[in-house]
Design an enzyme around this catalytic site. Sequence first.
Site, PDB file in Angstrom:
ATOM      1  N   CYS A 257       0.818  -1.298   0.007  1.00  0.00           N
ATOM      2  CA  CYS A 257      -0.048  -0.126   0.002  1.00  0.00           C
ATOM      3  C   CYS A 257       0.901   1.252  -0.227  1.00  0.00           C
ATOM      4  O   CYS A 257       1.796   1.337   0.875  1.00  0.00           O
ATOM      5  CB  CYS A 257      -0.970  -0.151   0.975  1.00  0.00           C
ATOM      6  SG  CYS A 257      -1.709   1.535   1.632  1.00  0.00           S
ATOM      7  N   GLY A 258       0.638   2.178  -1.088  1.00  0.00           N
ATOM      8  CA  GLY A 258       1.287   3.563  -1.141  1.00  0.00           C
ATOM      9  C   GLY A 258       1.113   4.205   0.167  1.00  0.00           C
ATOM     10  O   GLY A 258       2.268   4.856   0.655  1.00  0.00           O
ATOM     11  N   HIS A 259      -0.066   4.478   0.824  1.00  0.00           N
ATOM     12  CA  HIS A 259      -0.448   5.143   1.857  1.00  0.00           C
ATOM     13  C   HIS A 259       0.340   4.765   3.104  1.00  0.00           C
ATOM     14  O   HIS A 259       0.969   5.431   3.914  1.00  0.00           O
ATOM     15  CB  HIS A 259      -1.891   5.380   1.933  1.00  0.00           C
ATOM     16  CG  HIS A 259      -2.542   5.984   0.964  1.00  0.00           C
ATOM     17  ND1 HIS A 259      -2.264   7.610   0.796  1.00  0.00           N
ATOM     18  CD2 HIS A 259      -3.416   5.714   0.166  1.00  0.00           C
ATOM     19  CE1 HIS A 259      -3.226   7.574  -0.171  1.00  0.00           C
ATOM     20  NE2 HIS A 259      -3.922   6.550  -0.785  1.00  0.00           N
ATOM     21  N   CYS A 260       0.319   3.303   3.220  1.00  0.00           N
ATOM     22  CA  CYS A 260       1.136   2.613   4.343  1.00  0.00           C
ATOM     23  C   CYS A 260       2.635   2.827   4.351  1.00  0.00           C
ATOM     24  O   CYS A 260       3.027   3.244   5.391  1.00  0.00           O
ATOM     25  CB  CYS A 260       0.934   1.303   4.195  1.00  0.00           C
ATOM     26  SG  CYS A 260      -0.814   0.647   4.420  1.00  0.00           S
TER      27      CYS A 260
END
Length: 198
Positions: free
Chosen positions: A85-88
């Site tokens: 996940c990019g946001h993670c």
Amino acid sequence: PILAPVCLRRQQVSVCDHFAMGGPQKNVATTATLLIGLLLLANPAPARGEEPELEDGVVVLTEANFDAWVNKQVFTLVEFYAPWCGHCKSLAPEWSEAALALGKGEKPIHLAKVDATVHENLAQRFGVQGYPTIYAFRFGEKEEYDGPREAAGIIEYVEKEGPPTYEQLTSVAELDALVKENAVTVVGVVRPPLASSK
């Protein structure tokens, strides 16, 4: 053969019962095994995965250690993440910076994380539907978190929403100043223990 069920089932063993079966003179090996079995019963090895690992200041939780660790915390934030996940990935350095800052001091607050792709049962149990999902826990009870996602904001949130802080007042002037500075103030008067009660 006599002692195997004792160790596996953790049944109570009477040393007198053992000696009634023939005593130590007849079977030294059985006596030694009995004593070792009793020592193992008295001092069991810790369960696997009891103590979580730290990674960049963040506590790494798994299905094996989640409940025991979270239930011991007065207050904590837990991030459920997916490695892809990019946001993670954007949150990771902020989470770590906040965890390192909050983990210092007299009353450390620890931040934790769970890889929801590996520990899917935990993610399902807490209703995780997107990544990252963060929850606050107070003594194991889940609360929604809609706070900041950068280190300074996370720290501020935990300091505001986390366990209450206290300070020792030594004069009436300090009490007056505290009451003026805070809209809500709780004051406890504690008497030091008497010498006779030690």
